[in-house]
Design a protein around this motif. Structure first.
Motif, PDB file in Angstrom:
ATOM      1  N   LEU A   8       0.803  -1.156   0.028  1.00  0.00           N
ATOM      2  CA  LEU A   8      -0.010  -0.010  -0.084  1.00  0.00           C
ATOM      3  C   LEU A   8       0.999   1.238   0.064  1.00  0.00           C
ATOM      4  O   LEU A   8       0.521   2.124  -0.741  1.00  0.00           O
ATOM      5  N   LEU A   9       1.884   1.276   1.004  1.00  0.00           N
ATOM      6  CA  LEU A   9       2.767   2.548   0.823  1.00  0.00           C
ATOM      7  C   LEU A   9       3.461   2.439  -0.546  1.00  0.00           C
ATOM      8  O   LEU A   9       3.817   3.949  -0.979  1.00  0.00           O
ATOM      9  N   ALA A  10       4.225   1.728  -0.841  1.00  0.00           N
ATOM     10  CA  ALA A  10       4.915   1.528  -2.258  1.00  0.00           C
ATOM     11  C   ALA A  10       3.948   2.228  -3.251  1.00  0.00           C
ATOM     12  O   ALA A  10       4.137   2.693  -4.028  1.00  0.00           O
ATOM     13  N   ALA A  11       2.504   1.743  -3.316  1.00  0.00           N
ATOM     14  CA  ALA A  11       1.547   2.217  -4.325  1.00  0.00           C
ATOM     15  C   ALA A  11       1.247   3.632  -4.119  1.00  0.00           C
ATOM     16  O   ALA A  11       1.086   4.512  -5.128  1.00  0.00           O
ATOM     17  N   TYR A  18       1.588   6.466  -6.894  1.00  0.00           N
ATOM     18  CA  TYR A  18       0.457   6.805  -7.593  1.00  0.00           C
ATOM     19  C   TYR A  18      -0.159   8.126  -6.951  1.00  0.00           C
ATOM     20  O   TYR A  18      -1.155   8.585  -7.476  1.00  0.00           O
ATOM     21  N   GLY A  19       0.432   8.459  -5.835  1.00  0.00           N
ATOM     22  CA  GLY A  19      -0.184   9.497  -5.067  1.00  0.00           C
ATOM     23  C   GLY A  19      -1.772   9.079  -4.628  1.00  0.00           C
ATOM     24  O   GLY A  19      -2.201   8.093  -4.228  1.00  0.00           O
ATOM     25  N   LYS A  20      -2.762  10.466  -4.635  1.00  0.00           N
ATOM     26  CA  LYS A  20      -3.998  10.274  -4.297  1.00  0.00           C
ATOM     27  C   LYS A  20      -4.800   9.309  -5.466  1.00  0.00           C
ATOM     28  O   LYS A  20      -5.820   8.790  -5.193  1.00  0.00           O
ATOM     29  N   GLU A  21      -4.249   8.827  -6.643  1.00  0.00           N
ATOM     30  CA  GLU A  21      -4.992   8.065  -7.431  1.00  0.00           C
ATOM     31  C   GLU A  21      -4.635   6.287  -6.870  1.00  0.00           C
ATOM     32  O   GLU A  21      -5.439   5.573  -7.422  1.00  0.00           O
ATOM     33  N   VAL A  22      -4.081   6.376  -5.668  1.00  0.00           N
ATOM     34  CA  VAL A  22      -3.709   4.942  -5.419  1.00  0.00           C
ATOM     35  C   VAL A  22      -5.178   4.059  -5.095  1.00  0.00           C
ATOM     36  O   VAL A  22      -5.072   2.978  -5.218  1.00  0.00           O
ATOM     37  N   THR A  23      -6.098   4.934  -4.632  1.00  0.00           N
ATOM     38  CA  THR A  23      -7.191   4.112  -3.987  1.00  0.00           C
ATOM     39  C   THR A  23      -8.015   3.395  -5.069  1.00  0.00           C
ATOM     40  O   THR A  23      -8.541   2.325  -4.907  1.00  0.00           O
ATOM     41  N   SER A  24      -7.840   3.835  -6.475  1.00  0.00           N
ATOM     42  CA  SER A  24      -8.586   3.236  -7.542  1.00  0.00           C
ATOM     43  C   SER A  24      -7.875   1.828  -7.990  1.00  0.00           C
ATOM     44  O   SER A  24      -8.397   1.139  -8.657  1.00  0.00           O
ATOM     45  N   ILE A  35     -12.241  17.495   1.767  1.00  0.00           N
ATOM     46  CA  ILE A  35     -12.515  16.139   1.562  1.00  0.00           C
ATOM     47  C   ILE A  35     -13.106  16.188  -0.037  1.00  0.00           C
ATOM     48  O   ILE A  35     -13.960  17.092  -0.261  1.00  0.00           O
ATOM     49  N   LYS A  36     -12.629  15.171  -0.762  1.00  0.00           N
ATOM     50  CA  LYS A  36     -13.449  15.066  -1.857  1.00  0.00           C
ATOM     51  C   LYS A  36     -13.824  13.362  -1.822  1.00  0.00           C
ATOM     52  O   LYS A  36     -13.197  12.308  -1.693  1.00  0.00           O
ATOM     53  N   ARG A  37     -14.739  12.967  -2.988  1.00  0.00           N
ATOM     54  CA  ARG A  37     -14.972  11.542  -3.232  1.00  0.00           C
ATOM     55  C   ARG A  37     -14.216  11.187  -4.150  1.00  0.00           C
ATOM     56  O   ARG A  37     -14.137  11.738  -5.312  1.00  0.00           O
ATOM     57  N   TRP A  38     -13.503   9.993  -4.110  1.00  0.00           N
ATOM     58  CA  TRP A  38     -12.718   9.400  -5.122  1.00  0.00           C
ATOM     59  C   TRP A  38     -13.502   8.266  -5.962  1.00  0.00           C
ATOM     60  O   TRP A  38     -13.221   8.051  -7.064  1.00  0.00           O
TER      61      TRP A  38
END
Length: 565
Positions: free
Chosen positions: A101-104, A108-114, A214-217
């Motif tokens: 998770l940390l490496a991702a 990818y930064g904030k795009e990691v969640t996708s 806060i924003k919805r991803w």
């Protein structure tokens, strides 16, 4: 699955952070630590070791360059695939999903969640930018509570940790009133306590320069719109493949895994999916609870489904005598109103599992919302409680001024279909969010992790997108799921009607536990929320037989405990 905390800004000290971690010790009994990541910034973690049991995977987890520090609660089920993708740019020192998770995030930064398939709530502190980034999974399986005021930002997995940090326990009158009037547990960002908020599922948070963004991803409606509809046969095969893969992923663990089984089609289907994996059945423990009441117990169904298998079955009983003590224990950890006696019974499964050394359990949560399984879907009702013909809310017992503070939940309707809008409501605003909260607390109270294969986002999106007649056909709900399940289960199980009541709650509260109910609710007669005479009248009516629903009685009991601890 673990517990996370953070305190940033004025008044942040290691002592306070350690108190917060201690308040969540039950969530991670295997290891805990606090790390100072900035001048006035501390992160803390309670670890429940599930994947890579070595100390090298302990948290807070720091990057090699020491710029980033991660605290993470949950599981990334596709961590092995991500690890392979990231290994060309990153050298891994552990086999944990934490490091993946940390490496991702670094890549990818904030795009990691996708990129993540899992249940998660995490925060990363960037020591260079002096920024905290936090995110929560698509459906809000894992919690993230926070307080932001007076140059402070504090977050945790449970509300109790915020109280330990000095956050005041003040009533959120609007949420409490709406709970009694509409059965609402608050909006997706609210709690029952003023100034304590939660990050909505599928959302990201950034704290920098003493400001919160806060924003919805996760855009569920857009994802559903992108689903390509196939023929019934092709859809059935696609869904079956997703079901099997989602189940397989959730068996990724370095500790024993078991599952919860009832007589319903959801957990029965889960049994069939697990059998299809060709695991060693003798190593997978099965749990079910009973109340020793044949009107509600599903043990006969459970034993019938397990006939011919090698799964060890553990029957966990609940007696009415246990209710008061269990209620007290769970209330301290929920710190908001929670589900009734079924939640108490369910909690004992996790306690029993932990005693037997089973750290991970699977269940069938989420299938009703995605597949349209609740009875009120048949008539497009606005109800949020099934199995009742009379309103479960008794607003006549409320003080008029307090009642006026209620706000009817404003829920968007992003779909043209009435059915899909009801399902969307239950997935993101009503049924599922509260069930996930209840279940997170009761599982983590005993240091166990609960996983939900039916909430694999790929599966939910694909199933949700299907037309009405593949969900409900000729009055049969979850129609296509039942068709798929028939490959694995007996016809009588597949087409058994849904049984919404799991325990003799209304009988126990009106007879065996009547004295306890009266003792618990005595303090409410003079409380500002209630009209004392009307409350006494409603209690008397319940005891005399007006008990088709006992939801309002449980509301009174839950409130009394939280308002008068």
């Amino acid at each position: 699955m673990c517990g996370i905390i953070g305190i940033l800004g004025a008044g942040a000290t290691r002592e306070v952070a350690e108190k917060m971690v201690a308040a969540q010790a039950h969530r991670g009994p295997d290891f805990d630590a606090v790390r100072q990541v900035g001048e006035n910034e501390f992160l803390g973690h309670n670890r429940l070791s599930i994947i890579d049991l070595s100390g090298s995977a302990n948290q807070p987890f720091e990057s090699v360059c020491r710029r980033y520090t991660l605290v993470f609660n949950g599981e990334i089920y596709n961590y092995r695939e991500l690890q392979i993708q990231l290994s060309t740019d990153y050298t891994f020192k552990t086999q944990s999903d934490t490091e993946v998770l940390l490496a991702a995030y670094i890549k990818y930064g904030k795009e990691v969640t996708s990129y993540l398939n899992g249940m998660f709530s995490f925060a990363v502190y960037d020591a260079v930018e002096k920024t905290l980034f936090a995110a929560r999974d698509r459906f809000g399986v894992k919690p993230f509570y926070y307080y932001y005021a007076n140059d402070q930002f504090i977050f945790s997995s449970e509300i109790a940790a915020l109280f330990m940090a000095g956050v005041s326990k003040n009533i959120n009158y609007s949420v409490w009133s709406s709970y009694f009037v509409y059965g609402s547990y608050g909006a997706t960002d609210e709690t029952f306590w003023k100034n304590i908020r939660q990050l909505p599922g599928g959302s990201q948070l950034i704290f920098r320069n003493n400001a919160v963004e806060i924003k919805r991803w996760y855009d569920f409606a857009q994802r559903v719109a992108e689903v390509k509809l196939l023929s019934e046969i092709e859809s059935s095969l696609q869904i079956e493949e997703l079901l099997l893969h989602a189940t397989k992923l959730r068996f990724r663990a370095d500790v024993p895994v078991g599952f919860n089984l009832s007589g319903g089609v959801d957990s029965s289907t889960l049994l069939g999916l697990i059998k299809a994996q060709n695991f060693d059945e003798s190593l997978i423990n099965v749990f079910t609870f009973v109340c020793n009441d044949p009107r509600y117990d599903e043990l006969e169904w459970v034993r019938g489904m397990l006939a011919g298998t090698k799964f060890p079955l553990h029957v966990v009983p609940l007696e009415y005598r246990q209710v008061p003590e269990l209620f007290d224990e769970l209330s301290k950890h929920q710190l908001e109103p929670f589900g009734g006696i079924p939640t108490l019974a369910y909690s004992q499964i996790f306690k029993n599992a932990r005693h037997l050394g089973v750290k991970v359990l699977l269940d069938g949560q989420g299938a009703d919302e995605a597949w349209a399984g609740y009875d009120y879907y048949l008539n497009a009702s606005d109800s949020v409680i099934q199995g009742t013909s009379k309103s479960p809310f008794r607003i006549n017992v409320l003080d008029s001024e307090f009642r006026s503070r209620a706000e009817k939940p404003a829920i968007e309707k992003p779909f043209e279909s009435d059915l899909k809008n009801l399902q969307y409501r239950d997935l993101f605003h009503t049924k599922l969010p509260r069930a996930l909260r209840f279940n997170d607390r009761v599982s983590m109270l005993y240091g166990t992790e609960l996983r939900e294969p039916f909430l694999d986002y790929r599966l939910v999106e694909y199933v949700f997108a299907q037309p009405y007649d593949l969900k409900i056909k000729c009055g049969t709900q979850k129609w296509l799921l039942r068709q798929i399940a028939s490959k694995y289960l007996d016809h009588n199980i597949v087409y058994a009607p849904k049984r919404p009541l799991q325990t003799p709650q209304r009988e126990w509260l009106s007879i065996e536990l009547k004295t306890w109910v009266l003792e618990m609710t005595e303090c409410l007669k003079t409380h500002e929320f209630f009209d004392g005479k009307a409350l006494v009248h409603e209690l008397d009516a319940f005891f005399k037989g007006d008990n088709q629903s006992s939801f309002h009685i449980w509301q009174y009991i839950s409130s009394a405990k939280l308002l008068f601890p």
